[in-house]
Write an enzyme that holds these catalytic residues in place. Structure first.
Site, PDB file in Angstrom:
ATOM      1  CB  CYS A 106      15.699 -42.137 -24.524  1.00 38.79           C
ATOM      2  SG  CYS A 106      14.343 -42.243 -23.501  1.00 38.79           S
TER       3      CYS A 106
ATOM      4  NE  ARG B 103      17.530 -36.047 -30.613  1.00 37.46           N
ATOM      5  CZ  ARG B 103      18.473 -35.932 -31.641  1.00 37.46           C
ATOM      6  NH1 ARG B 103      19.337 -35.031 -31.781  1.00 37.46           N
ATOM      7  NH2 ARG B 103      18.549 -36.791 -32.550  1.00 37.46           N
TER       8      ARG B 103
ATOM      9  CB  ILE C 124       5.717 -47.447 -20.529  1.00 38.20           C
ATOM     10  CG1 ILE C 124       7.086 -47.491 -19.789  1.00 38.20           C
ATOM     11  CG2 ILE C 124       4.582 -48.619 -19.860  1.00 38.20           C
ATOM     12  CD1 ILE C 124       7.755 -48.735 -19.750  1.00 38.20           C
TER      13      ILE C 124
END
Length: 420
Positions: free
Chosen positions: A50, A52, A190
């Site tokens: 998320c 890099r 999640i």
């Protein structure tokens, strides 16, 4: 062939740019193959998270990887180059060690990046692009990360993205226990979010996933239920809190779907967290009056609240990394001498075998063994010393330097002499 790191991260590029160069897991094999087949790149691994996208690679032409990245994602140079960094050898090694140790993460000291790096290594191994140099680099990175985490307080008092999401939700709703929560996806992020929200005992917890069975496994752990992604349009109005993190290349929740959900809810507020890169929720959704939409970059501001207690550990961690970088670079330097050492040993072995054959023939003729052995040792010694002796006698301007090198190679001393 040198080692490089090419990439961008949350320090250099906004989310809108990062999502344009993200690599989905199912496409990494193809991407690695494309890079190593079509470009002068000998080894490569891709780390895409998320925060890099980085390519670790070995080549003599680093610019080739930059051009490949632009071509692969169909981007013009001016669109991406301002956000890119290219680290040469020492900096590339240091960067890899810092990333593995959590020093370069949005959440300082977070442990998830280590697992993501190990997954990047696994994918490169499967693709056949992880050679000796990168394999050694990542093994050292994992060892450094373990040392940093076990000997410093870098991981103390971490406020995770999941915990930050709960904190933001508590600003909107008085009690999480009164809300119904929908999680979209069933991956690691999640899972972490579900753990934090479940601890608040929400009224309902539902997991929507492309594979219902996988979603059900996650939901069962927290007393929830699972639905198919296809049911989102129908079920969305039921939920007060929505947390999404999938690997979908396109948004899952569009503006139209959310508008219909808000209308069905009679404009009761909806709290939404989009942790995916590329984003799962269309940007325009955040402009709606009754929707509170937060991205992964937004959560970073909440995360900073736990930063001060870990800053002191950074100094210790950086010292460990600096020392380990030197160790790795010494190993890397020796790699360049391997072909020469191999050639030297091969030449010596050929000379040895030739003289052994010559001695065996002399023995077969009935010659005295002691004389054969003496002759064998003289011939072998002369062969080994012929090349360096000839080089010494032919040396001109650099004679002193060459003599010093030979003295070091053969452990000679000034007082050494041959008795007459």
């Amino acid at each position: 062939m040198a080692l490089f790191t090419l990439g961008l991260n949350h320090h250099t590029a906004p989310l809108a740019v990062r999502e344009q160069v993200a690599f989905h897991v199912e496409r990494v094999h193809q991407a690695l193959g494309d890079l190593t087949r079509c470009k002068p790149v000998h080894e490569a691994a891709i780390l895409s998270t998320c925060n890099r996208t980085e390519v670790y690679f070995a080549t003599d032409v680093p610019e080739a990887a930059t051009q490949w990245l632009l071509d692969y994602h169909h981007l013009a140079r001016h669109e991406l180059e301002p956000y890119l960094y290219t680290y040469p050898e020492r900096d590339a090694v240091r960067h890899a060690f810092r990333v593995a140790s959590g020093l370069d993460s949005m959440v300082l000291g977070e442990p998830q990046i280590l697992g993501q790096m190990k997954e990047a290594v696994r994918l490169a191994e499967e693709a056949g692009t992880l050679g000796t140099t990168l394999h050694k680099l990542f093994q050292h990175s994992f060892a450094v990360a373990k040392e940093v985490r076990s000997t410093t307080a870098i991981g103390a008092n971490i406020v995770s993205m999941a915990a930050a999401a709960v904190r933001l939700a508590e600003r909107i709703f008085e009690r999480i226990a009164d809300q119904k929560i929908l999680f979209i996806g069933a991956g690691e992020m999640i899972d972490l979010c579900a753990r934090h929200f479940a601890a608040q005992h929400p009224k309902q917890l539902v997991v929507a996933n492309r594979t219902v069975e996988r979603g059900l496994v996650l939901a069962d752990r927290f007393g929830g239920t699972a639905i198919k992604l296809e049911e989102l349009g129908e079920r969305l109005p039921q939920f007060d809190i929505v947390v999404s993190c999938t690997a979908s290349p396109l948004p899952i929740l569009g503006l139209g779907m959310v508008e219909r959900a808000i209308k069905a809810r009679r404009h009761r507020p909806m709290f939404m967290v989009d942790l995916a890169v590329p984003r799962d929720i269309e940007v325009e959704v955040g402009e709606m009056d009754d929707v509170f939409l937060y991205t992964i970059d937004d959560l970073a501001q909440v995360v900073e609240s736990g930063l001060e207690s870990r800053q002191a550990a950074v100094v210790d961690a950086e010292a460990i990394i600096a020392e380990r970088v030197d160790v790795f670079l010494r190993w890397l330097a020796t790699r360049g001498t391997v072909p020469v050492i191999r050639s030297l040993r091969d030449a010596a072995e050929r000379a040895r075998r030739h003289e052994v054959e010559h001695a065996l023939k002399s023995l077969a003729k009935g010659e005295e063994p002691a004389r054969v052995l003496e002759h064998f040792s003289h011939r072998l010694t002369n062969k080994f010393l012929h090349a360096p002796t000839q080089a010494l006698t032919q040396a001109d301007a650099d004679r002193d330097q060459f003599q010093a090198i030979v003295s070091r190679l053969f452990h000679l001393h000034p007082e050494s002499r041959v008795d007459e």
